[in-house]
Design a protein around this motif. Sequence first.
Motif, PDB file in Angstrom:
ATOM      1  N   ASN A 345      -3.693 -16.978 -28.364  1.00 44.22           N
ATOM      2  CA  ASN A 345      -3.458 -17.634 -27.072  1.00 44.22           C
ATOM      3  C   ASN A 345      -2.247 -18.559 -27.017  1.00 44.22           C
ATOM      4  O   ASN A 345      -1.955 -19.139 -25.968  1.00 44.22           O
ATOM      5  N   SER A 346      -1.536 -18.741 -28.127  1.00 46.15           N
ATOM      6  CA  SER A 346      -0.418 -19.689 -28.116  1.00 46.15           C
ATOM      7  C   SER A 346       0.881 -19.082 -27.587  1.00 46.15           C
ATOM      8  O   SER A 346       1.883 -19.784 -27.444  1.00 46.15           O
ATOM      9  N   THR A 347       0.879 -17.779 -27.300  1.00 47.07           N
ATOM     10  CA  THR A 347       2.065 -17.156 -26.715  1.00 47.07           C
ATOM     11  C   THR A 347       1.715 -16.468 -25.404  1.00 47.07           C
ATOM     12  O   THR A 347       0.625 -15.919 -25.248  1.00 47.07           O
ATOM     13  N   GLY A 348       2.661 -16.517 -24.473  1.00 47.63           N
ATOM     14  CA  GLY A 348       2.482 -15.887 -23.170  1.00 47.63           C
ATOM     15  C   GLY A 348       3.836 -15.689 -22.516  1.00 47.63           C
ATOM     16  O   GLY A 348       4.890 -15.982 -23.115  1.00 47.63           O
ATOM     17  N   PRO A 349       3.866 -15.208 -21.275  1.00 48.95           N
ATOM     18  CA  PRO A 349       5.139 -14.975 -20.582  1.00 48.95           C
ATOM     19  C   PRO A 349       5.986 -16.240 -20.503  1.00 48.95           C
ATOM     20  O   PRO A 349       5.466 -17.357 -20.366  1.00 48.95           O
ATOM     21  N   ALA A 350       7.302 -16.067 -20.601  1.00 48.52           N
ATOM     22  CA  ALA A 350       8.217 -17.212 -20.501  1.00 48.52           C
ATOM     23  C   ALA A 350       8.088 -17.854 -19.128  1.00 48.52           C
ATOM     24  O   ALA A 350       7.958 -17.169 -18.121  1.00 48.52           O
ATOM     25  N   ARG A 351       8.119 -19.177 -19.095  1.00 48.83           N
ATOM     26  CA  ARG A 351       7.983 -19.892 -17.821  1.00 48.83           C
ATOM     27  C   ARG A 351       9.182 -19.605 -16.922  1.00 48.83           C
ATOM     28  O   ARG A 351      10.300 -19.400 -17.401  1.00 48.83           O
ATOM     29  N   LYS A 352       8.948 -19.639 -15.628  1.00 48.07           N
ATOM     30  CA  LYS A 352      10.005 -19.412 -14.635  1.00 48.07           C
ATOM     31  C   LYS A 352      10.387 -20.690 -13.922  1.00 48.07           C
ATOM     32  O   LYS A 352      11.247 -20.707 -13.041  1.00 48.07           O
ATOM     33  N   PHE A 353       9.735 -21.798 -14.297  1.00 46.33           N
ATOM     34  CA  PHE A 353       9.916 -23.056 -13.558  1.00 46.33           C
ATOM     35  C   PHE A 353      10.631 -24.083 -14.433  1.00 46.33           C
ATOM     36  O   PHE A 353      10.704 -23.948 -15.645  1.00 46.33           O
ATOM     37  N   GLN A 354      11.141 -25.142 -13.777  1.00 45.78           N
ATOM     38  CA  GLN A 354      11.821 -26.226 -14.476  1.00 45.78           C
ATOM     39  C   GLN A 354      10.795 -27.125 -15.132  1.00 45.78           C
ATOM     40  O   GLN A 354       9.782 -27.485 -14.520  1.00 45.78           O
ATOM     41  N   LEU A 355      11.013 -27.512 -16.375  1.00 41.27           N
ATOM     42  CA  LEU A 355      10.085 -28.407 -17.069  1.00 41.27           C
ATOM     43  C   LEU A 355      10.052 -29.774 -16.423  1.00 41.27           C
ATOM     44  O   LEU A 355      11.090 -30.308 -15.989  1.00 41.27           O
TER      45      LEU A 355
END
Length: 358
Positions: A345-355
């Motif tokens: 569960n520690s990996t998933g799709p790259a975020r598309k939003f600004q941190l």
Amino acid sequence: MKKKPTLDDIAALAGVSKTAVSMILNEKKGVTFLEETIEKVHEAAKELGYAKKTPRLQKLSVFNKNTILVLAPTISSPFFTTIVQSIEQEADKHGIHVIIQNTFRDKERELKYLEQIKDSNLYGLILTMLPHHPKLLEEINESIPVVIINERSFHADLDTVEVDNYSAGILLAEHLISLGHKHIAYLTTALSTLNIARVRRLEGINDTFRKLCPEGTVTVKSKRVRPVDEIRNINLEHDTGYELVHEVLPHKEITGIVASTDMIAYGVLDALEENGFSIPEDFSVCGFDNLFPSKFHGISLTTVEHYILNKGQEAVEIIRSRQLKNREKISSTSVLYQHKLIIRNSTGPARKFQLKEM
């Protein structure tokens, strides 16, 4: 004859008292010094060629006919603890004793142990890291079976049990790229020829990004670790991951973090969560080794299985095979274990939003 350096010589060169030198070199408990002072003393000792006496292995002569000596960097790391336990489990099946010594990757400490056993009747010797003295090990190997558990990167005729760390790096890089991660960070302790596994993992990652994601970037953050640091801090790898994350956060484009070991990854996870980030929504995190805590629900770390238990067992079997042939040295054996990507569960799709800002 050249005069051997004394504590007075070190004190004079470092600009501190003889008492301070003694306490620092002997790691006296309950006494603290400034990091700068400690560094000065160790650098002075090294410059003068001062060698601290290492205690001889206790009662080795009692067991040496049926004893395997295991040299490990530090068994405070679950990685090396697991290897050592697998060695003990396999040895115990055949009534073989096991002695463990930490080297903390210190060249002189390793040499002391090798010098002590080279003329003994030891059943076998296993090193769980790359050796500082491969030529001396070749000499020892003429009469005592020697096995190295690590990736072969030295020119010596010794038996090895290893994993292809380069391909392991490729596995993780392909996984992150498939999830849309174009900009990642690689966090590690020192990168050097003595830590070739970490170097090869990084090479696999870099080459894969150049091939499959040429517009992407791999930012490397590393921390220098001295033997004295390994001795003092049993949480060294965790702390390394925890500290290096703060060097990554200013790079707003980074969405994935690869730690060179699972232990470093645990520090990364703790630091990110303490700073209010979500895993894997804000950052994907992965490591190498598949240590037993990595499968815990609260961690659930994506990692690469390196079959640690099997490697320790195989090393014992190689030694037993040599013993059954009356220790006759034949051509060296290299046992290569395959690896497997464990997606959690520690990996998933790259975020598309600004941190969000910290």
